[in-house]
Structures are given as C-alpha cells and as structure tokens.
Design an enzyme around this catalytic site. Sequence first.
Site, mmCIF file in Angstrom:
data_model
loop_
_atom_site.group_PDB
_atom_site.id
_atom_site.type_symbol
_atom_site.label_atom_id
_atom_site.label_comp_id
_atom_site.label_asym_id
_atom_site.label_seq_id
_atom_site.Cartn_x
_atom_site.Cartn_y
_atom_site.Cartn_z
ATOM 1 N N HIS A 1 28.118 71.584 29.273
ATOM 2 C CA HIS A 1 29.193 72.514 28.928
ATOM 3 C C HIS A 1 30.491 71.974 29.537
ATOM 4 C CE1 HIS A 1 30.000 76.905 27.596
ATOM 5 N NE2 HIS A 1 31.184 76.389 27.892
ATOM 6 N N ASN B 1 28.778 79.642 18.557
ATOM 7 C CA ASN B 1 29.745 80.375 19.368
ATOM 8 C C ASN B 1 30.849 80.848 18.438
ATOM 9 O OD1 ASN B 1 28.232 79.631 21.543
ATOM 10 N ND2 ASN B 1 29.781 78.283 22.465
ATOM 11 N N TYR C 1 34.131 83.736 17.949
ATOM 12 C CA TYR C 1 35.010 84.742 18.551
ATOM 13 C C TYR C 1 35.932 85.420 17.559
ATOM 14 C CZ TYR C 1 33.545 82.972 23.099
ATOM 15 O OH TYR C 1 32.792 82.618 24.188
ATOM 16 N N GLU D 1 27.447 82.622 21.832
ATOM 17 C CA GLU D 1 28.594 83.232 22.516
ATOM 18 C C GLU D 1 29.323 84.125 21.530
ATOM 19 O OE1 GLU D 1 31.410 80.529 24.391
ATOM 20 O OE2 GLU D 1 29.786 79.354 25.268
ATOM 21 N N GLU E 1 29.605 73.101 22.038
ATOM 22 C CA GLU E 1 30.877 72.932 21.323
ATOM 23 C C GLU E 1 31.429 71.513 21.375
ATOM 24 O OE1 GLU E 1 33.708 75.849 22.598
ATOM 25 O OE2 GLU E 1 32.443 77.528 22.026
ATOM 26 N N ARG F 1 21.829 82.736 29.191
ATOM 27 C CA ARG F 1 22.217 81.364 28.845
ATOM 28 C C ARG F 1 23.193 80.863 29.914
ATOM 29 N NH1 ARG F 1 26.829 79.359 25.097
ATOM 30 N NH2 ARG F 1 26.470 77.132 25.338
#
Length: 492
Positions: free
Chosen positions: A139, A317, A319, A390, A185, A94
Amino acid sequence: MRKEEFLKEHQDLFHKQVSRSDFPPDFVFGVATSAYQIEGGSNEGGRGPSIWDAFTRKKGTIIDGSNGDVAVDHYHRYKEDIELIAKFGFEAYRFSISWSRIFPDGTGTKVNEDGIKFYNNIINSLLEKGIEPYVTLYHWDLPLHLEESMGGWLNKEIVKYFAIYADTCFANFGDRVKNWITINEPLQTSINGFDIGIFAPGRHENSSVEPYLAAHNQILAHATAVSIYQSKYRDQQGGKIGLVIDCEWSEANSDKIEDKVATARRLEFQLGWYLGPIYDGEYPEIMRETLGDKLPKFSEEDKNLLRNSKPDFIGINHYTSRFISHITETTGGPYFYKAQQIERIAEWEGGEPIGEKGASEWLYVCPWGLQKLLTYISQRYNNIPIYVTENGMDDEDIDAPLDELLDDKLRVRYFNGYLAGVAQAIKNGANVKGYFAWSLLDNFEWCNGYTKRFGLVYVDYKNGLARHPKSSAYWFKRFLKGDEEKTSKKED
Ligand code: GBH
C-alpha cells in the site's frame, strides 16, 4: 446531465433503508486501513525507511508538514484498535504490511524477525476475536533503498524483490491469512507517483513514459506474486489472492457520441489498464492506439505468466463519480489526462454539484456510481468475484465540541446509500462478495496529512491520540448485528 431524469432512472439510494438481510448470508463486512497511514513506530522494531518517510520530509509535499512517524500509533495500540473492530461487529479487517518492516532495505537478504512478530501479533489477535484478516502486501510504502538504489517501480528488477517479499509473507503468515491482496491501487502509484507527482516518489519529469513503466512493473510484480502463491502455497494453505484497483464511476456528460466514447476510454484507462493485461493478456486497444510506443510491451514470457496467474478476485476501491466529456484542447495539465482527452465534470446540467461534498476536493457523494461500477465490472470482466475493498468519505479537521465532531451524519448517509447501491448491484447479478469501509481510524491522509478525517473512529490528535467512535461506527454496529439490536435504542 439532467438530474431529475437521471435520478428517476437510477433510483435514489439515499432513501432506501439498507439492512444486513439485503446481502447474502456469506457476504463479508469489514473495515480497512493501511500501514503507513496508521502504524507510526517508524524507527521501532527494526523497520527500514520507506519512500513515504523520505517524501514527507521534502518541503511542500504534505499540506500540514506532517508525516507518518507516529501516525495514530497503531504500532503500540493495535490491541485496542482490534477491540474496536470487534466491538462494532465487523467480520473482517483489511490492513497492509509495511515491506520495510519485513525487509528493512527491501532486498530480501535479511528477514527482520521483529516485523514478522508484529504482524503475527495482529493476525493472532484478530483470529482470537473471530475477525478474518485481509492482507495487502503493498500500500504505497516502498522500501526507500529500492527507490534510491535502482529506481523503484521503474526498474523491472523490482519484480524479483517483490516476489521474495510476497513469498516471505505467504510462508510466515499464510497458515492463518486466507485472503491476500498483492498491490493497492497501482493507478495511484503510476499517476500520482510518476505523472502528477503528489505522492511518493513525487516524479513528474518524464510523465509521458514513467507512469506506464511503473504500471507495467506493478502488473508483473502482482502476477509473479500470484503465481508464487498459486504454485507453492495455495494447495496447502487454501487461500485466495487478488489485487485492488481504484476506480471512480464515469458517466457520459451527454448523449453525444464523443462524450460516450470519452467515458468508455476513461474506464479503460482506469480499470482496463490493469485488468486488461491481467484478464486478456494485453493493454486495452484504446491505450495501445493512444500511447503507441510509450506503452511497454509484454514479452511472450510475460504473457505466459499473465495467462497462468489469474487472480481469484478483484478488490475495488471506490469513493466518488464524475461526468465525463470529450475535449480537443489538451494543453497543460498532467499527461495522463491529456492521454485520455477528457474533462471531468462535477456538476449536473445547471450547475448543481454532482453530490454532497466530502472534505477532499475530489470527493462527492454519489451512491448510484458504485452500483453502476459494480455492474459494469461484472459484465465487462466475466462476472469475476469482487470485493469493495475501500469505500468512505472524509470530514475536515475542525475545532468543535467533541460530541459534534462525533455525530457524522453525512458519513452515515454515505454508507447507507452506497451499501444500498451494492445490494442493488448484487440483485442485478453482480458477483460481489464483501465490503470494507474506509477507514477504521482517522489517519495520515497522504498529501493532506492529518487535515482530512476518513475514520469511523475519531482520533484526538491533541489529546494523546485517544479514540472516540463516531455515529457511523454505531450505525455499522446496528446494521451488522441486524434487527435484534435495531429495536434497542441504547448505544453503549
Ligand atoms: C484511497 O485512494 C487510498 O487507498 C487510501 O489510502 C486513502 O486514504 C483513501 O483513498 C482516501 O483518500 O485530486 O482529483 O486528482 C483512493 C484514490 C487517490 C482518489 C487520489 C483521489 C486524488 C484525485 N484517491 N485521488 S484528484
């Protein structure tokens, strides 16, 4: 939240040895990057400036005063980098296209053929190695001219320019690219770009209005690009298109009803803000109630567009996770958090951190959060196909012997734990189609410059940007190649 009880209920994912066979055979494993963070070559090949070129030049915006002018020089080393992706056995890559390489001033009047050529080279090199490209159109690197001449995402006209850019990419690359992501995002552009101001364009002057406008125009730009793809290209090219939302997992800090309500509200403000319009044609009720007139409205025409441009998948995404509790005092702080009336807590009851800490302030290792998030999205949004686009963690940039820097044990534990969480979510019914590790290379980590390292591959900034794979890259290699390689201890 009591740790022992919680983890007993939500099994400890660190201790599960995860393997490729825990995932469906057609599940896709990839690795991800973004243009501004890795490319460099900022004045080469006819590229025009982006808002990040301008933002990084303002004093005090980037912790180490750096920028992406050279970044990790992927512009010149893409072949070597693609070799690495292949070497570790990833099936997909990606990456994002820099809008101002395609249209230097963003307006779509003049296609920059060198830009087209650069991405053709990347796509063709990937396909030669059997690696499937997943391409993000946006992005965060908006062409600077669009910001300066018309206010960028604050102006609805941006939708038109994004549409031309997207159309151009589908036309030039869509014969080979079968997986498209419109926007990465949108939440971060809205909040960090227009409320907190730590990302380009760095605005915070009108933070009760601008984030909502920037979000609105991103949603419409996304939907317009989807609609162009679906009406003009899909039949012929046979690809899929979606967008990427970032979301922490939010867990109520206690059983108190106000904490549970605050947690639900938080998820609506992160996911629902974007998925609401895209799936239900409207912002979540709680956002409309809380924000009133500050939230833009969709016209009938917009609603029609949204109804007829449903994405094929959602990228997530993810984290880290937080405990959430309700607060009544909301003086100070960014408007966004005030609007949500939440406190974001990083500790268990008793003060122990919610998980081991990455290098970034905000990043704690909590694999159970991804499992819960995937299950929540599946249930809330009608079992839509999801890609984890992600997932990863960072180390501090420190001076130490190279072999120590390369032995990233916590990152290996992170990936093992989070992948065990994904596998469990799939077993529980979530429709997860693929997973992308962030990131292939250490890179320009936005306002943290080069001080934080998310890479599977170490980049030696002091020695010609040499690439050195970390233990986590070899871990993936063994994981992806399955048992046949697990038995051989040798690491080349
Ligand atoms: C991703 O965003 C980006 O897509 C990627 O480019 C980036 O390299 C990667 O993260 C790693 O940072 O300081 O508590 O206000 C993830 C979303 C946005 C999460 C900024 C952390 C700061 C939170 N991130 N956010 S806080």
